[in-house]
Design a protein around this motif. Structure first.
Motif, short mmCIF file in Angstrom:
data_model
loop_
_atom_site.label_atom_id
_atom_site.label_comp_id
_atom_site.label_asym_id
_atom_site.label_seq_id
_atom_site.Cartn_x
_atom_site.Cartn_y
_atom_site.Cartn_z
N GLU A 20 11.18 -7.53 10.99
CA GLU A 20 12.27 -6.88 9.56
C GLU A 20 12.39 -7.53 8.43
O GLU A 20 12.02 -6.76 6.86
CB GLU A 20 13.93 -6.89 10.26
N ALA A 21 11.98 -8.99 8.20
CA ALA A 21 11.57 -9.30 6.98
C ALA A 21 10.95 -8.91 6.40
O ALA A 21 10.89 -9.14 4.79
CB ALA A 21 13.36 -10.94 7.57
N MET A 22 10.08 -9.73 7.15
CA MET A 22 8.54 -8.92 6.49
C MET A 22 8.25 -7.88 6.01
O MET A 22 7.78 -7.79 4.93
CB MET A 22 7.32 -9.41 7.72
N ILE A 23 8.91 -6.70 6.47
CA ILE A 23 9.29 -5.31 5.79
C ILE A 23 9.39 -5.11 4.91
O ILE A 23 9.58 -4.73 3.47
CB ILE A 23 9.45 -4.48 6.98
N TYR A 24 11.22 -5.87 4.90
CA TYR A 24 12.20 -5.71 3.10
C TYR A 24 11.04 -6.62 2.34
O TYR A 24 10.68 -6.34 1.27
CB TYR A 24 13.36 -6.45 3.82
N VAL A 25 10.27 -7.55 2.63
CA VAL A 25 9.66 -8.96 2.00
C VAL A 25 8.27 -7.81 1.11
O VAL A 25 7.51 -7.40 0.18
CB VAL A 25 8.92 -10.15 2.44
N CYS A 26 7.96 -6.83 1.88
CA CYS A 26 6.55 -6.44 1.46
C CYS A 26 7.24 -4.99 0.48
O CYS A 26 6.60 -4.66 -0.42
CB CYS A 26 6.06 -5.52 3.21
N MET A 27 8.01 -3.90 0.22
CA MET A 27 8.82 -3.63 0.21
C MET A 27 9.38 -4.11 -1.16
O MET A 27 9.06 -3.13 -2.53
CB MET A 27 9.77 -2.86 0.95
N ILE A 28 9.99 -5.26 -1.30
CA ILE A 28 9.99 -5.44 -2.56
C ILE A 28 8.94 -6.13 -3.56
O ILE A 28 9.22 -5.85 -4.56
CB ILE A 28 11.72 -7.11 -2.35
N ARG A 29 8.22 -6.50 -2.89
CA ARG A 29 6.79 -6.77 -3.80
C ARG A 29 6.74 -5.58 -4.17
O ARG A 29 6.03 -5.06 -5.62
CB ARG A 29 5.83 -7.02 -2.36
N LEU A 30 6.10 -4.56 -3.33
CA LEU A 30 6.10 -2.91 -4.09
C LEU A 30 6.97 -2.50 -5.05
O LEU A 30 5.94 -1.96 -6.64
CB LEU A 30 6.20 -1.98 -2.86
N MET A 31 7.83 -2.93 -4.91
CA MET A 31 9.18 -2.14 -6.27
C MET A 31 8.88 -2.80 -7.41
O MET A 31 9.00 -2.68 -8.70
CB MET A 31 10.62 -2.42 -5.65
N LEU A 32 8.68 -4.32 -7.00
CA LEU A 32 9.36 -5.75 -8.37
C LEU A 32 7.21 -5.41 -9.10
O LEU A 32 7.52 -4.74 -10.15
CB LEU A 32 8.32 -6.30 -7.55
N ARG A 33 6.47 -4.49 -8.46
CA ARG A 33 4.80 -4.54 -8.92
C ARG A 33 5.15 -2.96 -9.64
O ARG A 33 4.94 -2.98 -11.22
CB ARG A 33 4.44 -3.91 -8.15
N ARG A 34 5.91 -1.86 -9.32
CA ARG A 34 6.24 -1.07 -10.14
C ARG A 34 7.53 -0.79 -10.92
O ARG A 34 7.10 -0.11 -12.04
CB ARG A 34 6.71 0.59 -9.32
N LEU A 35 8.35 -2.10 -11.30
CA LEU A 35 9.44 -2.25 -12.36
C LEU A 35 8.29 -2.79 -13.23
O LEU A 35 8.48 -2.83 -14.40
CB LEU A 35 9.94 -3.41 -12.11
N ALA A 36 7.34 -3.54 -12.77
CA ALA A 36 6.76 -4.78 -13.92
C ALA A 36 5.63 -3.43 -14.88
O ALA A 36 5.39 -3.93 -16.54
CB ALA A 36 5.98 -5.94 -13.54
N ARG A 37 5.30 -2.49 -13.81
CA ARG A 37 4.84 -1.68 -14.66
C ARG A 37 5.07 -0.98 -15.82
O ARG A 37 5.19 0.74 -16.91
CB ARG A 37 3.77 -0.67 -14.16
N THR A 38 6.90 -0.67 -15.86
CA THR A 38 7.74 0.31 -16.52
C THR A 38 8.33 0.06 -17.91
O THR A 38 8.00 -1.78 -18.10
CB THR A 38 9.06 0.83 -16.10
#
Length: 212
Positions: free
Chosen positions: A194-212
């Motif tokens: 479960e923790a690995m799934i959250y880590v993957c989602m956090i990475r994806l969200m951070l990449r999106r925020l970095a583009r804004t």
């Protein structure tokens, strides 16, 4: 993190606000994915429908596809039973006070389970998104010319069809599958998965925020 854990809301809320949405979701989509496990041991089971020996990743996502909560459990637990691990009644409404509508697939049908359990235990509306029924026999008048028959009313369109709302959570599962650590379940504990799934989602969200 344990079963039914909730992901860090700060990143998700910032992304939702940037998309013009309310910080807290009012609707979500649930689905599961059966994945193989490695030889490290731990809880596992056999999913007869998917013919996979391993675990199920049970996800609740918002309408943008961002993970709200996840539960990993043995694959032999059916979807309509595993949803109780995903949505613990003692905490889920506190974490998501606006949530009131859920979309599901047919695997969550069952008397007192799945869809019924969500509506009775949580007070949410649960909607099953189904494929269009396939007609096995169609009666056509023998003297009716073919060019006057609208076959689209009787035959399903060829190829893969995207189902309303369901594609959102399926896309999230595809995002998860692109992470090398999630190509299989490599963890001994379900909580680590479960923790690995959250880590993957956090990475994806951070990449999106970095583009804004």
């Amino acid at each position: 993190m344990g079963r039914g854990s909730v992901s860090t809301p700060v990143l998700r809320e910032r992304l939702r606000i940037g998309l013009g949405r309310h910080p807290q979701p009012s609707a979500g989509i649930i689905d599961s994915q059966s994945v193989k496990t490695t030889g490290v041991g731990g809880a596992r089971g056999y999913d007869g429908g998917k013919q996979v020996k391993g675990r199920k990743r049970h996800l609740l996502v918002d309408t943008e596809g961002f993970v709200l909560t996840v539960a990993v459990h043995p694959a032999n637990i059916m979807d309509r039973d595993g949803v109780k691990l995903l949505l613990p009644t003692e905490t889920i409404r506190t974490h998501f006070p606006r949530l009131q509508h859920i979309w599901l697939d047919a695997g969550y049908n069952g008397r007192g389970k799945g869809k019924d359990w969500i509506e009775s235990a949580l007070g949410w509306r649960a909607e099953i998104v189904k494929h269009r029924p396939r007609y096995k026999k169609v009666w056509i008048l023998g003297d009716l010319p073919d060019d006057q028959i609208d076959w689209s009313q009787y035959l399903s369109p060829p190829g893969f069809r995207v189902l309303p709302r369901r594609w959102v959570v399926e896309r999230t599962l595809a995002w998860q599958g692109q992470a090398r650590r999630l190509s299989k379940d490599y963890e001994r504990l379900c909580s680590t998965s479960e923790a690995m799934i959250y880590v993957c989602m956090i990475r994806l969200m951070l990449r999106r925020l970095a583009r804004t």
